[in-house]
Design a protein around this motif. Sequence first.
Motif, PDB file in Angstrom:
ATOM      1  N   ARG A  45     -11.460 -10.792  -0.809  1.00  0.00           N
ATOM      2  CA  ARG A  45     -11.493  -9.638  -0.302  1.00  0.00           C
ATOM      3  C   ARG A  45     -12.775  -9.394   1.088  1.00  0.00           C
ATOM      4  NH1 ARG A  45      -7.399  -6.908  -2.722  1.00  0.00           N
ATOM      5  NH2 ARG A  45      -7.296  -5.820  -3.927  1.00  0.00           N
ATOM      6  N   PHE A  60     -14.931  -4.334  -8.664  1.00  0.00           N
ATOM      7  CA  PHE A  60     -14.078  -5.650  -9.400  1.00  0.00           C
ATOM      8  C   PHE A  60     -13.729  -5.230  -8.458  1.00  0.00           C
ATOM      9  CE2 PHE A  60     -10.490  -6.090 -12.157  1.00  0.00           C
ATOM     10  CZ  PHE A  60     -10.191  -6.753 -12.532  1.00  0.00           C
ATOM     11  N   PRO A  61     -12.724  -4.771  -7.648  1.00  0.00           N
ATOM     12  CA  PRO A  61     -11.903  -4.493  -6.404  1.00  0.00           C
ATOM     13  C   PRO A  61     -12.068  -4.932  -5.733  1.00  0.00           C
ATOM     14  CG  PRO A  61     -11.419  -2.605  -7.664  1.00  0.00           C
ATOM     15  CD  PRO A  61     -12.891  -2.889  -8.172  1.00  0.00           C
ATOM     16  N   TRP A  69     -14.710 -12.717 -11.042  1.00  0.00           N
ATOM     17  CA  TRP A  69     -13.050 -11.754 -10.725  1.00  0.00           C
ATOM     18  C   TRP A  69     -12.333 -12.576 -11.617  1.00  0.00           C
ATOM     19  CZ3 TRP A  69      -8.108 -13.728  -9.005  1.00  0.00           C
ATOM     20  CH2 TRP A  69      -7.328 -12.155  -8.970  1.00  0.00           C
ATOM     21  N   ARG A  73     -10.392  -9.903 -14.299  1.00  0.00           N
ATOM     22  CA  ARG A  73      -8.612  -9.711 -13.708  1.00  0.00           C
ATOM     23  C   ARG A  73      -8.034  -9.940 -15.688  1.00  0.00           C
ATOM     24  NH1 ARG A  73      -6.231  -7.453  -9.698  1.00  0.00           N
ATOM     25  NH2 ARG A  73      -3.578  -8.051 -10.772  1.00  0.00           N
ATOM     26  N   THR A 244      -9.615   5.479  -9.833  1.00  0.00           N
ATOM     27  CA  THR A 244      -8.652   6.004  -9.526  1.00  0.00           C
ATOM     28  C   THR A 244      -8.205   7.332 -10.178  1.00  0.00           C
ATOM     29  OG1 THR A 244      -8.752   4.917 -12.027  1.00  0.00           O
ATOM     30  CG2 THR A 244      -8.191   3.460 -10.233  1.00  0.00           C
ATOM     31  N   ARG A 247      -7.178   8.401  -7.129  1.00  0.00           N
ATOM     32  CA  ARG A 247      -5.706   8.392  -6.040  1.00  0.00           C
ATOM     33  C   ARG A 247      -5.086   9.109  -7.504  1.00  0.00           C
ATOM     34  NH1 ARG A 247      -4.664   2.713  -3.977  1.00  0.00           N
ATOM     35  NH2 ARG A 247      -6.497   2.269  -3.645  1.00  0.00           N
ATOM     36  N   HIS A 314      -6.359  -8.015   1.913  1.00  0.00           N
ATOM     37  CA  HIS A 314      -6.188  -8.965   1.518  1.00  0.00           C
ATOM     38  C   HIS A 314      -7.003 -10.058   2.638  1.00  0.00           C
ATOM     39  CE1 HIS A 314      -3.160  -8.747  -2.792  1.00  0.00           C
ATOM     40  NE2 HIS A 314      -3.134  -8.314  -1.810  1.00  0.00           N
ATOM     41  N   ILE A 362       3.573   0.118  -3.735  1.00  0.00           N
ATOM     42  CA  ILE A 362       2.437   1.167  -3.993  1.00  0.00           C
ATOM     43  C   ILE A 362       1.223   0.604  -5.176  1.00  0.00           C
ATOM     44  CG2 ILE A 362       2.299   3.012  -5.901  1.00  0.00           C
ATOM     45  CD1 ILE A 362       4.828   3.720  -5.880  1.00  0.00           C
ATOM     46  N   GLY A 364       0.215  -2.452  -4.307  1.00  0.00           N
ATOM     47  CA  GLY A 364      -0.272  -3.204  -3.955  1.00  0.00           C
ATOM     48  C   GLY A 364       0.102  -5.596  -4.600  1.00  0.00           C
ATOM     49  N   TYR A 365      -0.304  -6.104  -4.017  1.00  0.00           N
ATOM     50  CA  TYR A 365       0.723  -7.118  -4.291  1.00  0.00           C
ATOM     51  C   TYR A 365       0.149  -9.047  -5.059  1.00  0.00           C
ATOM     52  CZ  TYR A 365       2.651  -4.361  -1.089  1.00  0.00           C
ATOM     53  OH  TYR A 365       2.084  -3.276  -0.089  1.00  0.00           O
ATOM     54  N   ARG A 368      -3.749  -9.973  -6.937  1.00  0.00           N
ATOM     55  CA  ARG A 368      -4.699  -8.147  -6.590  1.00  0.00           C
ATOM     56  C   ARG A 368      -4.009  -7.149  -6.858  1.00  0.00           C
ATOM     57  NH1 ARG A 368     -10.008 -10.198  -4.953  1.00  0.00           N
ATOM     58  NH2 ARG A 368     -10.731  -8.469  -6.135  1.00  0.00           N
ATOM     59  N   CYS A 370      -2.825  -4.220  -8.624  1.00  0.00           N
ATOM     60  CA  CYS A 370      -3.516  -3.115  -9.383  1.00  0.00           C
ATOM     61  C   CYS A 370      -2.892  -3.355 -10.687  1.00  0.00           C
ATOM     62  CB  CYS A 370      -2.847  -1.614  -8.972  1.00  0.00           C
ATOM     63  SG  CYS A 370      -3.834  -0.832 -10.406  1.00  0.00           S
TER      64      CYS A 370
HETATM   65  C1  HEM Z   1      -0.883   6.206  -8.856  1.00  0.00           C
HETATM   66  C2  HEM Z   1      -2.185   5.256  -9.229  1.00  0.00           C
HETATM   67  C3  HEM Z   1      -2.578   4.117  -8.403  1.00  0.00           C
HETATM   68  C4  HEM Z   1      -2.329   3.474  -7.317  1.00  0.00           C
HETATM   69  C5  HEM Z   1      -1.511   3.905  -6.097  1.00  0.00           C
HETATM   70  C6  HEM Z   1      -3.063   1.632  -7.570  1.00  0.00           C
HETATM   71  C7  HEM Z   1      -2.803   1.129  -5.875  1.00  0.00           C
HETATM   72  C8  HEM Z   1      -3.627  -0.070  -6.195  1.00  0.00           C
HETATM   73  C9  HEM Z   1      -3.777  -0.815  -4.521  1.00  0.00           C
HETATM   74  C10 HEM Z   1      -2.612  -0.521  -3.746  1.00  0.00           C
HETATM   75  C11 HEM Z   1      -4.128  -1.661  -5.215  1.00  0.00           C
HETATM   76  C12 HEM Z   1      -5.185  -2.968  -4.263  1.00  0.00           C
HETATM   77  C13 HEM Z   1      -3.843  -4.125  -4.545  1.00  0.00           C
HETATM   78  C14 HEM Z   1      -4.134  -5.091  -3.414  1.00  0.00           C
HETATM   79  O1  HEM Z   1      -4.714  -5.347  -3.092  1.00  0.00           O
HETATM   80  O2  HEM Z   1      -3.508  -5.812  -3.741  1.00  0.00           O
HETATM   81  C15 HEM Z   1      -5.309  -1.530  -6.539  1.00  0.00           C
HETATM   82  C16 HEM Z   1      -6.355  -2.464  -6.567  1.00  0.00           C
HETATM   83  C17 HEM Z   1      -7.150  -1.812  -8.394  1.00  0.00           C
HETATM   84  N1  HEM Z   1      -6.687  -0.720  -9.129  1.00  0.00           N
HETATM   85 FE1  HEM Z   1      -5.191   0.369  -8.485  1.00  0.00          FE
HETATM   86  N2  HEM Z   1      -3.783   1.721  -7.992  1.00  0.00           N
HETATM   87  C18 HEM Z   1      -3.585   3.256  -9.214  1.00  0.00           C
HETATM   88  C19 HEM Z   1      -4.502   3.826 -10.459  1.00  0.00           C
HETATM   89  C20 HEM Z   1      -5.561   2.827 -10.732  1.00  0.00           C
HETATM   90  C21 HEM Z   1      -5.667   2.475 -12.439  1.00  0.00           C
HETATM   91  C22 HEM Z   1      -5.468   3.897 -13.476  1.00  0.00           C
HETATM   92  C23 HEM Z   1      -6.418   1.701 -12.455  1.00  0.00           C
HETATM   93  C24 HEM Z   1      -7.057   1.819 -13.662  1.00  0.00           C
HETATM   94  C25 HEM Z   1      -7.288   1.602 -14.821  1.00  0.00           C
HETATM   95  C26 HEM Z   1      -7.168   0.919 -11.464  1.00  0.00           C
HETATM   96  C27 HEM Z   1      -7.358  -0.396 -11.601  1.00  0.00           C
HETATM   97  C28 HEM Z   1      -7.496  -1.005 -10.082  1.00  0.00           C
HETATM   98  C29 HEM Z   1      -8.147  -1.878  -9.568  1.00  0.00           C
HETATM   99  C30 HEM Z   1      -9.358  -2.565 -11.297  1.00  0.00           C
HETATM  100  C31 HEM Z   1      -8.031  -3.253  -8.454  1.00  0.00           C
HETATM  101  C32 HEM Z   1      -8.475  -4.160  -7.957  1.00  0.00           C
HETATM  102  C33 HEM Z   1      -7.642  -5.378  -8.491  1.00  0.00           C
HETATM  103  C34 HEM Z   1      -8.312  -6.430  -7.907  1.00  0.00           C
HETATM  104  O3  HEM Z   1      -8.978  -6.102  -6.881  1.00  0.00           O
HETATM  105  O4  HEM Z   1      -8.377  -7.536  -8.353  1.00  0.00           O
HETATM  106  N3  HEM Z   1      -5.375   1.547 -10.674  1.00  0.00           N
HETATM  107  N4  HEM Z   1      -5.068  -0.562  -7.234  1.00  0.00           N
END
Ligand code: HEM
Length: 434
Positions: A45, A60-61, A69, A73, A244, A247, A314, A362, A364-365, A368, A370
């Motif tokens: 990141r 965490f993200p 990390w 995860r 989130t 979002r 990324h 939507i 991610g990839y 990482r 989601c």
């Molecule tokens: C429609 C709803 C959501 C969308 C569109 C979304 C989208 C994303 C995207 C695009 C990423 C980045 C992925 C990447 O780096 O390639 C992400 C990461 C993440 N999301 Fe979501 N998310 C949503 C809902 C949620 C929910 C409900 C949670 C928790 C329960 C959550 C927890 C996380 C976490 C912890 C990361 C970081 C993961 C990492 O860095 O390893 N997200 N999300």
Amino acid sequence: MPWDPWIVYNDWAKKYILGQSVVNLNSVKSIMNILEKKAVNTSERLWMPVFYLLKLDWSFPFMNYTPFWKAHRKHFHQHLGPMQMEIYRPIIKDQMLKYLQALVKNPHDFRLQTRSWLGLTFMRLSYGIDDAQWNKNLIVKAQAMNQGFSEAAIAGRYLVNPIPLLRHVPTWVPGAGWRKPLEMVGELSREVSRVPFKQAKEQVDRGKVNEDISLVRHLGPGSHIYEGFPPARASHLVVSLHPTTWRLARVSYWSLSTPTLATQVMAKAQNEMDTVIGTDQLPQPEDYKHLPFVQAVVKESTCWHTVGPFALPHVSKKDESLANRAVMHDLECFPDLMSFKPERYLKDGKLNKELLDPEFGIFGYGCRMCPGRFLAKDIILVHFTMCMSFLFNIKPGRDEHGKKIPLEYKLLSTPAPYQVEVCPRSAKHAALIG
Ligand code: HEM
């Protein structure tokens, strides 16, 4: 103004991120090659110096691709993986019913109602405290913190990013006033990431928790996660649910706006629900698999306007910076995307498994991707089936002369404020939510 995208991006790089190289990946093929196949190298990141002031070390993200990390995860997946969804459904359903009742009473306030429904759901899922006021206070703080992060993370806003040493300049030094708002958000960040978790955990330890199914409850004494995962780290997982909420709220605004545009689509979705479920009961999760058209509408409305078109950047270990954009507009894989056509996901009346699932773009990839997507998809589907296909007829709002108020769209994937008319489909439907 040059229109070739690479010229525009190059220009942005000079203007906003002072020479840092950014590669925008905007085709499914390039994302597959770089973020999926080479995920071990491209899953770091971008840690910005301003994050120190925001005290974002718990986030965490934003963690780099380290064993620390990986542990987060793994635990996240253990508690929010697809097999766990059943556990959380009673809270989701309870909050959903309260939301629907509030919508019937006050449809004009639907944005506020939607945010509050999601906020309360997430706080209950996270901390297991069913005290509306406690949860509301926390939502307000989490929202302020989130707003502070979003503003501070805008590339080019703070000189501390290109000149990291500036973070050590004390606030009293003339010209260092820029630190003050960041430090305030930093204090909020410390508080929100520690205090509610501690309070909720004390309740669990004393056996006084309100709900049996929260994340904090699962982190309690005797659970496997508690043994190998210190509470401070466990709180990182729980608090990562906060941002989130917004979002998901955006996804809900989009999907509420969809039926106002595509009435025929809604009529077809309602017809499918009536045929499969009837009108005497509320839809249940086990019904979804028998609702291919409704599922296709949900897919279409979530990818029609991707809420986070830039996802999270990324960074590769080998000194290249990668971001993605517009993959949902890769016409090779998603032709004619700007037309609202749920049928594109169907073949012979069933979901077409051969088609690339839009969640690819939507959520991610690679490593990482989601990890909250299972919970997010569950909530989106419940929202859509309960609210849009089953219970309400949703139409565009009208102005004082009775003319339809047209919807406006903003570039940043939130529809501009709009009004809708929400009315129960029948007295029988209204009675189902009490
Ligand atoms: C429609 C709803 C959501 C969308 C569109 C979304 C989208 C994303 C995207 C695009 C990423 C980045 C992925 C990447 O780096 O390639 C992400 C990461 C993440 N999301 Fe979501 N998310 C949503 C809902 C949620 C929910 C409900 C949670 C928790 C329960 C959550 C927890 C996380 C976490 C912890 C990361 C970081 C993961 C990492 O860095 O390893 N997200 N999300």
